[in-house]
Scaffold this active site. Sequence first.
Site, PDB file in Angstrom:
ATOM      1  NE  ARG A   1      -3.771  -1.398   2.422  1.00 26.86           N
ATOM      2  CZ  ARG A   1      -3.227  -3.739   2.518  1.00 26.86           C
ATOM      3  NH1 ARG A   1      -2.890  -4.443   2.665  1.00 26.86           N
ATOM      4  NH2 ARG A   1      -4.429  -4.271   2.108  1.00 26.86           N
TER       5      ARG A   1
ATOM      6  CG  HIS B   1      -1.178  -5.662  -4.174  1.00 23.25           C
ATOM      7  ND1 HIS B   1       0.258  -5.486  -3.619  1.00 23.25           N
ATOM      8  CD2 HIS B   1      -1.942  -6.479  -3.660  1.00 23.25           C
ATOM      9  CE1 HIS B   1       0.454  -6.574  -2.932  1.00 23.25           C
ATOM     10  NE2 HIS B   1      -1.207  -7.429  -2.373  1.00 23.25           N
TER      11      HIS B   1
ATOM     12  CG  HIS C   1       0.167 -11.822  -3.863  1.00 28.30           C
ATOM     13  ND1 HIS C   1      -0.784 -12.036  -3.140  1.00 28.30           N
ATOM     14  CD2 HIS C   1      -0.147 -10.432  -3.088  1.00 28.30           C
ATOM     15  CE1 HIS C   1      -1.683 -11.932  -2.079  1.00 28.30           C
ATOM     16  NE2 HIS C   1      -1.352 -10.828  -1.585  1.00 28.30           N
TER      17      HIS C   1
ATOM     18  CG  ASP D   1      -2.313  -8.064   4.984  1.00 32.28           C
ATOM     19  OD1 ASP D   1      -1.729  -8.343   4.568  1.00 32.28           O
ATOM     20  OD2 ASP D   1      -4.034  -7.687   4.937  1.00 32.28           O
TER      21      ASP D   1
ATOM     22  CD  GLU E   1       2.114 -10.123   0.419  1.00 29.53           C
ATOM     23  OE1 GLU E   1       1.936  -9.019  -1.147  1.00 29.53           O
ATOM     24  OE2 GLU E   1       1.229 -10.780   0.779  1.00 29.53           O
TER      25      GLU E   1
HETATM   26  C1  GLA Z   1      -1.817  -8.169   0.271  1.00 32.51           C
HETATM   27  C2  GLA Z   1      -2.597  -7.516   1.197  1.00 32.51           C
HETATM   28  C3  GLA Z   1      -3.907  -8.018   1.278  1.00 32.51           C
HETATM   29  C4  GLA Z   1      -5.433  -8.108   0.317  1.00 32.51           C
HETATM   30  C5  GLA Z   1      -3.690  -8.768  -0.272  1.00 32.51           C
HETATM   31  C6  GLA Z   1      -4.763  -9.132  -1.735  1.00 32.51           C
HETATM   32  O1  GLA Z   1      -1.229  -9.036   0.570  1.00 32.51           O
HETATM   33  O2  GLA Z   1      -1.386  -7.087   1.710  1.00 32.51           O
HETATM   34  O3  GLA Z   1      -4.225  -7.146   2.113  1.00 32.51           O
HETATM   35  O4  GLA Z   1      -5.246  -7.139  -0.304  1.00 32.51           O
HETATM   36  O5  GLA Z   1      -3.050  -8.795  -1.013  1.00 32.51           O
HETATM   37  O6  GLA Z   1      -6.007  -9.594  -1.551  1.00 32.51           O
END
Ligand code: GLA
Length: 378
Positions: free
Chosen positions: A110, A135, A206, A278, A343
Amino acid sequence: MLRRRETIIGMLFCFIAVMFVSGLQAEAKSKMQKQSFGKTEDGQQVDLYILTNKNGMEAAITNYGGTVVSLMVPDRNGKRDDVVLGYDTLDGYATGKAYIGATVGRYANRIAHATFTLDGITYKLAKNDGDNHLHGGFNKRVWTARDVSSNAGQALELTYLSKDGEEGFPGNLPVKVVYTLTDKNELKIDYSATTDKDTVLNLTNHAYFNLAGQGNGDILQQQIMIKADRFTPIDAVSIPTGELRSVKGTPFDFTTAMAIGARIDQDDQQLKMGNGYDHNWVLNNEKAGSLFLAAQAYDPHSGRVLEVLTTQPGIQLYTGNFLDGIHGKDGKVYNRRYAFCLETQHFPDSPNHPNFPTAELKPGQHFESTTVYKFSTK
Ligand code: GLA
């Protein structure tokens, strides 16, 4: 004299034989399979490339989004299973919103309020995650593919030119991703890029892993280790606050292997904000930019082990919190927490945090990074 000549002839013969055999091996390695994966809505041909190694490991990659479609990996008894989520058809990838298996860029993760300032110029990016940018769009582009197999293994090169202004980012950015499947059961990903204007860049893959096989239940019993003493806490819309917080005594401490589900539902503010894990971890790599064992995952049931090595400073553990019944490959349905992503990346929102490692790329510089997904069993 005669004996010497015979020896020389013998050596020459051996040399030719060795050259011939290694030539054959190189040829065997370069026989990557290619099949059609359909056409995009605007009529572009898309293909699926099947990379194999001598152990029977197999990676299927499409040039649509530079996406890993399947990864067949043996378990401790030699039984192969597909350990990544995906779709059976191109349409799944074209309409999907979860970035499944894709090459992510221009800026993975983000950017707050979809804006950043560089050299005094404020850039406005596409808002595709509430008020934020998430992304980029590399995952929906058709990349140019080339077989670059060598003795290192079958290898697929994918290139794409991200034009000046794409999604709001400055600079024409030719980007290259090379996937190599080695005989050590590694899927190695080499990223490189250049630019003609000062810009920011963050590339990742991803892949959604389930070491028990895609669609075979949730990943809560699978274990994760992350070599990081700190992580970057987030706010209510998943933007890092800028703090580098110690993991000690928190559910974010994965310095020793822990089941993903052991603490995921604890009454913890950060877990609540992320809907689970996350978050970005700050890797303990003392030699910045060198290949470092960043994380390890283990499925006690199948015995599969995944090691993630990277030259990047951060890693996002995302536990599939938003998977909501996606119809995936082979009739499998992907529910919440049916996979995890590791990631490798620059930290989220780096362009707005001068205390984070810089994600800037300038003309004349050559961006390079490597991530290795290595499989074994125990
Ligand atoms: C990333 C983001 C998550 C989500 C996924 C896609 O990993 O950090 O919050 O948006 O991508 O669903």
